[in-house]
Design a protein around this motif. Structure first.
Motif, PDB file in Angstrom:
ATOM      1  N   VAL A 417       0.866  -1.183   0.000  1.00 58.09           N
ATOM      2  CA  VAL A 417       0.000   0.000   0.000  1.00 58.09           C
ATOM      3  C   VAL A 417       0.906   1.238   0.000  1.00 58.09           C
ATOM      4  N   LEU A 418       1.214   1.734  -1.197  1.00 60.56           N
ATOM      5  CA  LEU A 418       2.215   2.791  -1.340  1.00 60.56           C
ATOM      6  C   LEU A 418       1.707   4.154  -0.887  1.00 60.56           C
ATOM      7  N   ASP A 419       0.407   4.405  -1.012  1.00 56.17           N
ATOM      8  CA  ASP A 419      -0.120   5.705  -0.581  1.00 56.17           C
ATOM      9  C   ASP A 419      -1.600   5.568  -0.250  1.00 56.17           C
ATOM     10  N   ILE A 420      -2.049   6.421   0.669  1.00 53.24           N
ATOM     11  CA  ILE A 420      -3.458   6.490   1.070  1.00 53.24           C
ATOM     12  C   ILE A 420      -3.838   7.962   1.133  1.00 53.24           C
ATOM     13  N   LYS A 421      -5.003   8.310   0.595  1.00 51.06           N
ATOM     14  CA  LYS A 421      -5.483   9.685   0.685  1.00 51.06           C
ATOM     15  C   LYS A 421      -6.975   9.682   0.996  1.00 51.06           C
ATOM     16  N   CYS A 422      -7.346  10.471   2.026  1.00 46.32           N
ATOM     17  CA  CYS A 422      -8.746  10.631   2.401  1.00 46.32           C
ATOM     18  C   CYS A 422      -9.355  11.799   1.633  1.00 46.32           C
ATOM     19  N   SER A 423     -10.607  11.643   1.228  1.00 48.39           N
ATOM     20  CA  SER A 423     -11.312  12.739   0.571  1.00 48.39           C
ATOM     21  C   SER A 423     -11.547  13.862   1.574  1.00 48.39           C
ATOM     22  N   PRO A 424     -11.375  15.122   1.168  1.00 46.40           N
ATOM     23  CA  PRO A 424     -11.628  16.241   2.087  1.00 46.40           C
ATOM     24  C   PRO A 424     -13.102  16.496   2.344  1.00 46.40           C
ATOM     25  N   GLU A 426     -16.064  13.785   1.281  1.00 50.96           N
ATOM     26  CA  GLU A 426     -16.845  12.564   1.463  1.00 50.96           C
ATOM     27  C   GLU A 426     -16.123  11.607   2.416  1.00 50.96           C
ATOM     28  N   PRO A 427     -16.885  10.735   3.099  1.00 57.33           N
ATOM     29  CA  PRO A 427     -16.260   9.726   3.976  1.00 57.33           C
ATOM     30  C   PRO A 427     -15.718   8.555   3.165  1.00 57.33           C
ATOM     31  N   ILE A 428     -14.750   8.839   2.307  1.00 60.17           N
ATOM     32  CA  ILE A 428     -14.111   7.810   1.493  1.00 60.17           C
ATOM     33  C   ILE A 428     -12.605   8.052   1.500  1.00 60.17           C
ATOM     34  N   PHE A 429     -11.838   7.020   1.134  1.00 58.84           N
ATOM     35  CA  PHE A 429     -10.410   7.197   0.901  1.00 58.84           C
ATOM     36  C   PHE A 429      -9.998   6.310  -0.258  1.00 58.84           C
ATOM     37  N   VAL A 430      -8.849   6.641  -0.844  1.00 59.49           N
ATOM     38  CA  VAL A 430      -8.329   5.894  -1.986  1.00 59.49           C
ATOM     39  C   VAL A 430      -6.978   5.312  -1.595  1.00 59.49           C
ATOM     40  N   SER A 431      -6.765   4.047  -1.915  1.00 64.55           N
ATOM     41  CA  SER A 431      -5.482   3.394  -1.662  1.00 64.55           C
ATOM     42  C   SER A 431      -4.802   3.058  -2.982  1.00 64.55           C
ATOM     43  N   ALA A 432      -3.500   3.314  -3.029  1.00 65.31           N
ATOM     44  CA  ALA A 432      -2.691   2.954  -4.191  1.00 65.31           C
ATOM     45  C   ALA A 432      -1.824   1.772  -3.786  1.00 65.31           C
ATOM     46  N   ALA A 433      -2.140   0.598  -4.301  1.00 66.14           N
ATOM     47  CA  ALA A 433      -1.410  -0.624  -3.966  1.00 66.14           C
ATOM     48  C   ALA A 433      -0.619  -1.098  -5.181  1.00 66.14           C
ATOM     49  N   ALA A 434       0.490  -1.785  -4.896  1.00 68.90           N
ATOM     50  CA  ALA A 434       1.352  -2.284  -5.967  1.00 68.90           C
ATOM     51  C   ALA A 434       1.535  -3.783  -5.827  1.00 68.90           C
ATOM     52  N   SER A 435       1.792  -4.437  -6.962  1.00 73.31           N
ATOM     53  CA  SER A 435       1.920  -5.893  -6.965  1.00 73.31           C
ATOM     54  C   SER A 435       3.277  -6.348  -6.465  1.00 73.31           C
ATOM     55  N   LEU A 451      -5.841   0.974  -7.930  1.00 74.44           N
ATOM     56  CA  LEU A 451      -6.407   2.125  -7.205  1.00 74.44           C
ATOM     57  C   LEU A 451      -7.805   1.745  -6.730  1.00 74.44           C
ATOM     58  N   THR A 452      -7.994   1.692  -5.410  1.00 72.02           N
ATOM     59  CA  THR A 452      -9.274   1.256  -4.842  1.00 72.02           C
ATOM     60  C   THR A 452      -9.889   2.374  -4.021  1.00 72.02           C
ATOM     61  N   VAL A 453     -11.195   2.603  -4.205  1.00 72.25           N
ATOM     62  CA  VAL A 453     -11.952   3.576  -3.425  1.00 72.25           C
ATOM     63  C   VAL A 453     -12.694   2.836  -2.326  1.00 72.25           C
ATOM     64  N   TRP A 454     -12.505   3.270  -1.054  1.00 75.72           N
ATOM     65  CA  TRP A 454     -13.099   2.610   0.105  1.00 75.72           C
ATOM     66  C   TRP A 454     -14.101   3.522   0.790  1.00 75.72           C
ATOM     67  N   ASN A 455     -15.183   2.916   1.297  1.00 74.05           N
ATOM     68  CA  ASN A 455     -16.195   3.647   2.062  1.00 74.05           C
ATOM     69  C   ASN A 455     -15.829   3.587   3.544  1.00 74.05           C
ATOM     70  N   MET A 456     -15.736   4.756   4.203  1.00 73.33           N
ATOM     71  CA  MET A 456     -15.322   4.808   5.601  1.00 73.33           C
ATOM     72  C   MET A 456     -16.490   4.644   6.571  1.00 73.33           C
ATOM     73  N   LYS A 457     -17.711   4.461   6.044  1.00 76.82           N
ATOM     74  CA  LYS A 457     -18.845   4.137   6.907  1.00 76.82           C
ATOM     75  C   LYS A 457     -19.015   2.625   7.015  1.00 76.82           C
ATOM     76  N   THR A 458     -18.919   1.960   5.870  1.00 76.23           N
ATOM     77  CA  THR A 458     -19.081   0.496   5.849  1.00 76.23           C
ATOM     78  C   THR A 458     -17.746  -0.231   5.901  1.00 76.23           C
ATOM     79  N   TRP A 459     -16.648   0.496   5.644  1.00 80.68           N
ATOM     80  CA  TRP A 459     -15.299  -0.074   5.577  1.00 80.68           C
ATOM     81  C   TRP A 459     -15.234  -1.201   4.547  1.00 80.68           C
ATOM     82  N   LYS A 460     -15.831  -0.916   3.392  1.00 84.36           N
ATOM     83  CA  LYS A 460     -15.778  -1.863   2.291  1.00 84.36           C
ATOM     84  C   LYS A 460     -15.320  -1.147   1.024  1.00 84.36           C
ATOM     85  N   ALA A 461     -14.730  -1.913   0.102  1.00 84.13           N
ATOM     86  CA  ALA A 461     -14.296  -1.343  -1.171  1.00 84.13           C
ATOM     87  C   ALA A 461     -15.508  -0.970  -2.016  1.00 84.13           C
ATOM     88  N   MET A 462     -15.497   0.238  -2.587  1.00 84.55           N
ATOM     89  CA  MET A 462     -16.603   0.710  -3.411  1.00 84.55           C
ATOM     90  C   MET A 462     -16.361   0.430  -4.890  1.00 84.55           C
TER      91      MET A 462
END
Length: 636
Positions: A417-424, A426-435, A451-462
């Motif tokens: 997981v090379l980087d994580i950024k939270c939306s300023p 919405e309750p979401i964040f994006v993770s940048a993962a590498a193989s 690049l995966t978008v995650w929901n911070m209410k359900t804690w599931k990938a969107m």
């Protein structure tokens, strides 16, 4: 936001004072379940379109619209909202007629008719609508009974509320903490000045005693002895050091605090001169002991002789955190600037504060058991910290509860997981993962991107953002101010731009001949900064993608180190967007301002591997391979 917890305590205090015990109970219950939640637009829309209007609660609808009208301060927003308010009230009338409740229309105009006419004469014709047999066929009112008009109204209301409640606007209650921050800084200044004053007063009393002693002696020998004694003390006695400071151009370093959390506080006023620089470097590297055995683990590192001829930055105050046992990989201020999270190669994250007014209970240590590659604070409060690791884990740490509240995992195909950024917004964040992993040849081993978008209410990938087939690894992410645009940089030198509402890539361009280490939106968001692994910095126009507005070659600072696992160079912009701080393979880091001007930071004992700026104040963080993190406050 600033001091979210402080504002919540103010609300709780008010509810207790007014005796609203039921409200207080509900408030505390919602706070305990609030993990990364923020303004929820859908609930406001449901309140208007699913409750107030269908249930004919005109008084509640008018009160809610009045609140929003009072909330707005900008003239353009007030004008726009006035039009939306008129449309919503007209929809109330139309819905009542469609429901065969003409009595509610008469009641509405009887209660609010005069007020509506005072605001606008456009309402005059509407007073006739309840008396009409088929108003939906009348040319003047026909459009308001169509489904298309209703859908356009709902979309307009959604877009407007989404805009005014984005991260750039703060409720008035949260702005109270701005004065608190200023007060805390002033208290700290007073403490430093009082300490300095007490030292000078003690020195003055000693000198006066000496003068009284020498005045009793006779003749020229008395004066001679005074001069010799004064000269001897100015050279050998540390107690008179502040008096000779302006003359010899040295630096005064006063240790104030060495607390239980390994934080050393220093008040530094720097003068130019080779001697003062050497003295300061030795003093800081040796941990203020003067013992050469206490130097940093890489004390053989010498500043690059080809460094830019920048003056040393003027420092008002500096504190050093010595809690880590390995080189620092990331360090980040929280959204209020009151908490700091720092990670190191030993697999630990430490949350701490340099502000003595913040409770010590905020300090915590998180043991992840593997290398930490990314950190980011949730953007609505100081409660939640997201941690990305090299084994595919994303941990959400709640600062108040002092525990991991969610432990996510990426797919086995993308473990880093090379980087994580939270939306300023919405309750979401994006993770940048590498193989790939993070071996000695960093860029070549990263592999492909996800690049995966995650929901911070359900804690599931969107959703997974599209990058094409076998895309090169993404190394850095950043959101614009309202969270609608996401920028991502890749190891092949490409910059990708995504529309988050559509989940699609909207543009992209080749920016560097090498891997891109870090990207940032410019202060007015008409430009984007990128830092390549080759040390080149470009500022790109977003109005004309691919056009370079400004560039700088800082390769003299960003050359590869022997252990490149933690040498992922990054940059940070200050709150005003005027100063660009860059990590460094040397013991000092450059701070660029404009085309030619800039400064150099005070020296660490090893390369500077992580940087960040305070969200509102002229204070910056530097993490180093000497295991330390420094908080530096610039003098005005």
């Amino acid at each position: 936001m600033e001091k979210m917890e402080y504002a919540e305590e103010l609300v709780r205090e008010f509810l207790v004072f007014r005796g609203f015990t039921n409200t207080l109970q509900s408030y505390d219950s919602e706070l305990r379940s609030d993990i990364g939640q923020s303004f929820q637009l859908d609930k406001i829309l449901d309140l208007i379109f699913s409750l107030y209007i269908p249930k004919f609660q005109s008084h509640n609808l008018i009160a809610l619209l009045g609140f929003f009208n009072n909330y707005l301060s900008e003239t353009t927003l007030v004008s726009t909202f006035s039009k939306l308010e008129t449309s919503l009230l007209r929809f109330y009338v139309v819905h009542a007629l469609q429901s065969n409740r003409a009595d509610k229309v008469f009641e509405f105009f009887e209660t609010y008719g005069s007020e509506l006419l005072q605001k606008s004469q456009d309402w005059t014709h509407w007073f006739a609508i309840p008396h009409m047999k088929n108003p939906n066929l009348d040319p003047e009112f026909k459009i308001f009974f169509t489904k298309e008009w209703y859908e356009a109204l709902r979309l307009s209301v959604r877009n407007f509320f989404s805009e005014i409640f984005n991260a750039t606007r703060l409720p008035a209650l949260l702005k109270i903490s701005s004065e608190m921050n200023v007060t805390n800084l002033l208290k700290r200044d007073v403490m430093h000045l009082n300490l300095k004053l007490s030292k000078l007063q003690a020195l003055l009393a000693e000198k006066e005693a000496q003068l009284c002693h020498f005045s009793s002696m006779e003749g020229t020998s008395s004066s001679s002895n005074l001069r010799e004694d004064s000269t001897h003390m100015s050279k050998d006695s540390p107690e008179v050091f502040p008096i000779v400071l302006p003359r010899v151009g040295q630096s005064e370093i006063s240790q104030l605090v060495d607390g239980p959390e390994n934080i050393k506080s220093q008040s530094i006023s720097s003068k130019s001169g080779h001697d003062s620089t050497s003295l300061l470097n030795d003093h800081l590297r040796n941990g203020e002991t003067g013992d050469p055995t206490q130097k940093g683990h890489d004390s053989s590192i010498i500043e690059n002789s080809e460094e830019e001829d920048f003056p040393e930055v003027k420092v008002e105050h500096q504190e050093t955190f010595l809690g880590h046992t390995s080189p620092i990989t990331r360090c980040r201020f929280s959204v209020s600037g009151n908490n700091i999270a720092s990670a190191s190669l030993d697999g630990t994250v430490r949350i701490w504060t340099y502000d003595t007014s913040t409770p010590v209970s905020r300090n915590a240590t998180i043991y992840c058991g593997t290398e930490i590659l990314s950190l980011d604070w949730e953007c609505k409060s100081d409660r939640l910290l997201l941690i990305g690791t090299s084994d595919g884990c994303i941990k959400a740490w709640n600062v108040d509860a002092k525990r991991v509240v969610c432990d996510l995992s990426t797919t086995e195909a993308f473990p880093s997981v090379l980087d994580i950024k939270c939306s300023p917004v919405e309750p979401i964040f994006v993770s940048a993962a590498a193989s790939g992993g993070v071996g000695s040849n960093y860029s070549d081993n990263l592999g492909f991107a996800s690049l995966t978008v995650w929901n911070m209410k359900t804690w599931k990938a969107m959703t997974v953002l599209p990058l094409g087939e076998d895309p090169p690894a993404i190394t850095s992410l950043c959101f614009n101010h309202n969270g609608k645009i996401l920028a991502a940089s890749a190891i092949d030198g490409m910059i990708h731009m995504f529309d988050m509402s559509a989940g699609l890539q909207i543009t992209g361009w080749p920016a560097h001949d090498s891997s891109i280490s870090s990207i940032l939106f410019g202060p007015d968001e008409t430009s984007l900064f990128s830092l390549g692994s080759d040390g080149k910095i470009f500022e790109w126009s977003l109005q004309n993608p691919g056009q370079i507005l400004w560039s700088r070659d800082c390769s003299r600072f960003c050359y590869p180190l022997k252990d490149s696992k933690y040498c992922r160079h990054e940059m940070a912009l200050d709150a005003n967007g005027r100063r660009l701080l860059v990590t460094s393979s040397s013991v000092r880091a450059p701070i660029y301002q404009g085309q030619l001007s800039g400064w150099r930071t005070l020296a660490h004992g090893a390369p500077i591997t992580a940087v960040d700026w305070h969200p509102t104040l002229p204070i910056f963080l530097t993490g180093s391979a000497d295991n330390s993190v420094r908080v530096t406050s610039l003098s005005s």
